[in-house]
Design an enzyme around this catalytic site. Structure first.
Site, PDB file in Angstrom:
ATOM      1  N   CYS A   2       4.522  -9.822   1.208  1.00 57.01           N
ATOM      2  CA  CYS A   2       5.420 -10.954   0.987  1.00 57.01           C
ATOM      3  C   CYS A   2       6.007 -11.442   2.304  1.00 57.01           C
ATOM      4  O   CYS A   2       6.460 -10.643   3.124  1.00 57.01           O
ATOM      5  CB  CYS A   2       6.543 -10.619   0.016  1.00 57.01           C
ATOM      6  N   ARG A  27       0.213  -9.740   6.524  1.00 51.05           N
ATOM      7  CA  ARG A  27       1.007  -8.840   5.692  1.00 51.05           C
ATOM      8  C   ARG A  27       0.367  -8.599   4.330  1.00 51.05           C
ATOM      9  O   ARG A  27       0.754  -7.680   3.614  1.00 51.05           O
ATOM     10  CB  ARG A  27       2.416  -9.416   5.492  1.00 51.05           C
ATOM     11  N   TRP A  74       2.957 -10.978  -2.630  1.00 49.24           N
ATOM     12  CA  TRP A  74       2.144  -9.826  -3.020  1.00 49.24           C
ATOM     13  C   TRP A  74       2.689  -9.370  -4.362  1.00 49.24           C
ATOM     14  O   TRP A  74       3.824  -8.913  -4.454  1.00 49.24           O
ATOM     15  CB  TRP A  74       2.256  -8.730  -1.966  1.00 49.24           C
ATOM     16  N   ASN A  99      11.547 -11.705  -1.340  1.00 49.80           N
ATOM     17  CA  ASN A  99      10.817 -10.465  -1.083  1.00 49.80           C
ATOM     18  C   ASN A  99      11.620  -9.311  -1.682  1.00 49.80           C
ATOM     19  O   ASN A  99      12.846  -9.309  -1.599  1.00 49.80           O
ATOM     20  CB  ASN A  99      10.666 -10.199   0.418  1.00 49.80           C
ATOM     21  N   GLY A 100      10.927  -8.319  -2.243  1.00 50.28           N
ATOM     22  CA  GLY A 100      11.618  -7.146  -2.760  1.00 50.28           C
ATOM     23  C   GLY A 100      11.508  -7.044  -4.270  1.00 50.28           C
ATOM     24  O   GLY A 100      10.708  -7.729  -4.916  1.00 50.28           O
ATOM     25  N   GLU A 478      -7.811  10.173   8.152  1.00 48.72           N
ATOM     26  CA  GLU A 478      -7.684   8.790   8.589  1.00 48.72           C
ATOM     27  C   GLU A 478      -9.015   8.046   8.464  1.00 48.72           C
ATOM     28  O   GLU A 478      -9.061   6.880   8.054  1.00 48.72           O
ATOM     29  CB  GLU A 478      -7.158   8.735  10.028  1.00 48.72           C
ATOM     30  N   LYS A 482      -9.627   4.715   6.128  1.00 45.17           N
ATOM     31  CA  LYS A 482     -10.140   3.441   6.650  1.00 45.17           C
ATOM     32  C   LYS A 482     -11.334   2.962   5.824  1.00 45.17           C
ATOM     33  O   LYS A 482     -11.435   1.785   5.494  1.00 45.17           O
ATOM     34  CB  LYS A 482     -10.542   3.588   8.118  1.00 45.17           C
ATOM     35  N   GLU A 485     -10.153   1.773   2.364  1.00 45.46           N
ATOM     36  CA  GLU A 485      -9.297   0.587   2.431  1.00 45.46           C
ATOM     37  C   GLU A 485     -10.091  -0.706   2.514  1.00 45.46           C
ATOM     38  O   GLU A 485      -9.760  -1.685   1.841  1.00 45.46           O
ATOM     39  CB  GLU A 485      -8.385   0.663   3.664  1.00 45.46           C
ATOM     40  N   HIS A 501     -14.234  25.713  -1.867  1.00 51.35           N
ATOM     41  CA  HIS A 501     -13.187  25.848  -2.876  1.00 51.35           C
ATOM     42  C   HIS A 501     -13.121  24.622  -3.787  1.00 51.35           C
ATOM     43  O   HIS A 501     -12.071  24.357  -4.383  1.00 51.35           O
ATOM     44  CB  HIS A 501     -11.831  26.085  -2.204  1.00 51.35           C
ATOM     45  N   LYS A 600       0.244  -5.340   4.630  1.00 45.64           N
ATOM     46  CA  LYS A 600       0.464  -4.741   5.940  1.00 45.64           C
ATOM     47  C   LYS A 600       1.830  -4.065   6.031  1.00 45.64           C
ATOM     48  O   LYS A 600       1.943  -2.919   6.413  1.00 45.64           O
ATOM     49  CB  LYS A 600       0.348  -5.826   7.022  1.00 45.64           C
TER      50      LYS A 600
END
Length: 605
Positions: A2, A27, A74, A99-100, A478, A482, A485, A501, A600
């Site tokens: 947002c 974002r 968003w 926003n929020g 990481e 990536k 995502e 395991h 973002k």
């Protein structure tokens, strides 16, 4: 996540609003819109496509005005459809962007419905617009000040009213909002980057602030209802930050910017000194007996990596917590612990809340590792180390991650030196390693053609497994993050010793297994784990140091790293994983810089 832009001026402000939204595209969003006061009331254009579609609408309808607000949304409450897109109207009088999340919106909705207000969206935002409309008595600034007292949750809002054609009112609680100060015009945005090119003078609002923008100035009141002065800072580093240049995507550009970003982040001093973290850092570091790291997402993985450095080099007990979990569990505070918060934006809602929670529990000493000097997180911590990654546009973090690792390594060596575990000779060696790191990274980037060849195979897969051991297990995490995502391939990472395991049950020829294989003390153990994969018919894709004696053969594909880099090896080994994810996503035709459902800067819980 947002974005807000607002402005009051003596010129057509629509191009500034649209350009501000363009700068906030990084974002993440699924709808966008702009509203201006024109012909006696608010007019708007909204789109559930990309910003280019909104821009076309604005041009076709000739939307113009000197006062306006704009938004990228968003979705949280309500699907990403046009009628839920902001700006939200109340009776064609009030226009608002938000926003929020408003936690008590259901109670407010019921109350307002009883007053005759009809709701045409599924958003929590609509209750704010109707609430302000219902309370308006001729002064928008006072109305917003009164209205926000009834809101529970996190918000940054910008509001315009048809009866005050040269006024924008904003308010913030838990979500960032910044004022841009111009000559005869003033601006509001959720990120100073949005206003680059319009002004370089910014005032950062504090929690609970309400602000009125007019042509001739800015008025701010604090949460107590008192007039407040917020320092106006000149920030000129945003210009040109969102230019793509010769690259296909911002993520690719940012991967290749890492040598420069790390160069800018490495301290220029000839020694590791506590003052790099703040004037009082020396006194703070002497008195701590442990470290608590709080972070989210990619930053959490940088914290996991730092734990190895802090415990093995500085010999200081270190705990790493996911910020969104930490604040909701009972923990035992240690006033002698240093709380280290890690964030690219410094505005992540879970991160800010976790920091406040730690402080309320009695943690006295806090340190931010962050890319934004003016962020809420940096302003709320005692100490700070600024990473100089520059603006990161791609949602999937790359250079922010490696510069965080750089800063955390500097912290580990500084503490080790102060605690007597690093002598002058070792300090010089670590500093030399750091300064050679950008050149070593350039050598890694030269592996791109080999990685592209691998990506063509990965693009046909539906799942992948990433393995690492010790210091490189967080790097495997990481790498998996990536890939999932941006390519939407399901990927998981495990410590290689955990294969037997459970994860070994997943291994088939259809499941590529990516292995991070530096020449460290766990190499022989890792080779045994690799054989476990081969014995089950799995195919290994190995990033190996030159002297590991791991060679390509049937079912084992090897890309050789240019050099072994000791304790700093994670920073080198993550880069080919970034490239693998990037080129796999390109091969699959996904939206690399704006992956679906992601944002973002995550400014809601």
């Amino acid at each position: 996540m947002c974005g807000i832009v607002g402005a009051v001026a003596q010129r057509n402000i629509v191009p500034v609003l649209v350009e501000g939204l363009r700068r906030l595209e990084y974002r993440g969003y699924d709808s966008c819109g702009v509203a201006v006061l024109s012909n006696g009331g608010p007019r708007r254009a909204r789109s559930i496509a990309r910003l280019a579609d909104l821009d076309d609408q604005v041009r076709e309808t000739q939307l113009t005005g000197v006062t306006g607000i704009a938004h990228t949304r968003w979705a949280t409450h309500g699907a990403p459809v046009t009628h839920n897109a902001h700006p939200i109207f109340s009776r064609d009088t009030v226009a608002l962007v938000h926003n929020g999340i408003i936690e008590n919106y259901e109670l407010l909705r019921e109350m307002l419905h009883g007053k005759g207000y009809e709701f045409v969206t599924q958003t929590d935002t609509e209750v704010i617009a109707h609430l302000i409309h219902s309370m308006y008595r001729g002064n928008l600034f006072q109305t917003v000040r009164d209205a926000v007292k009834q809101l529970h949750g996190a918000y940054a809002i910008a509001v315009i009213h048809k009866d005050q054609p040269h006024t924008v009112v904003g308010a913030r609680q838990g979500s960032p909002l910044v004022v841009g100060v111009g000559e005869g015009e003033n601006f509001l945005a959720s990120d100073a980057l949005a206003l680059a090119g319009s002004t370089d003078r910014f005032a950062f609002l504090e929690e609970g602030d309400v602000v009125e923008l007019a042509l001739d100035g800015v008025k701010i009141f604090d949460r107590e209802g008192m007039p407040a002065q917020r320092e106006v800072r000149t920030v000129s580093s945003y210009d040109g930050a969102v230019e793509l240049g010769p690259y296909s995507h911002f993520m690719q550009k940012e991967i290749f910017e890492q040598p420069r970003a790390i160069t800018d982040t490495i301290p220029q001093s000839d020694s590791f000194e506590a003052k790099l973290f703040g004037d009082s850092a020396g006194d703070v570091f002497v008195g701590i007996d442990s470290i608590l790291i709080l972070a989210c997402g990619t930053s959490y993985y940088s914290g996991l990596t730092a734990k190895y450095w802090l415990e093995s080099i500085a010999k200081i007990p270190t705990q790493v917590e996911i910020a969104s979990e930490y604040r909701y569990r009972e923990s035992v505070p240690n006033p002698k612990a240093l709380v280290v918060t890690i964030s690219q934006s410094g505005e992540t809602a879970d991160m800010i809340a976790a920091l406040k929670h730690a402080q309320l529990l009695g943690h006295k000493h806090t340190l931010a590792v962050c890319n934004v000097a003016t962020s809420a997180m940096v302003r709320q911590t005692e100490l700070a180390f600024l990473t100089h990654a520059g603006t990161e546009i791609g949602v999937a973090s790359t250079k922010a991650f490696t510069t965080q690792l750089t800063g955390l390594f500097v912290l580990a060596i500084t503490l080790a030196k102060m605690r007597g575990f690093v002598d002058t000779k070792q300090e010089a060696a670590y500093l030399a390693q750091l300064r050679h790191l950008p050149a070593a990274l350039n050598s890694v980037l030269a592996l791109e053609p080999q990685i592209i060849a691998w990506s063509e195979e990965f693009a046909r897969k539906g799942n992948a497994l990433f393995l690492g051991r010790g210091l490189h297990y967080p790097i495997a995490l990481e790498g998996a993050l990536k890939l999932k995502e941006i390519s939407y391939i399901h990927a998981e990472a495990y410590p290689a010793g955990e294969l037997k395991h459970g994860p070994l049950a997943l291994v088939t020829k259809a499941m590529p297994v990516v292995t991070v294989a530096p020449n460290d003390t766990l190499l022989e153990k890792l080779k045994s784990n690799m054989q476990e994969v081969r014995a089950r018919g799995g195919e290994l894709y190995v990033f190996a140091d030159t002297d590991t004696q791991i060679v390509s053969e049937d079912g084992i594909y090897v890309i050789r790293m240019p050099e072994h880099y000791g304790a700093l090896s994670p920073i080198l080994h993550v880069v080919p994983l970034q490239l693998l994810a990037y080129h796999t996503a390109c091969a699959r035709g996904t939206d690399v810089d704006k992956p679906r459902n992601l944002a973002k800067s995550v400014t809601v819980e």
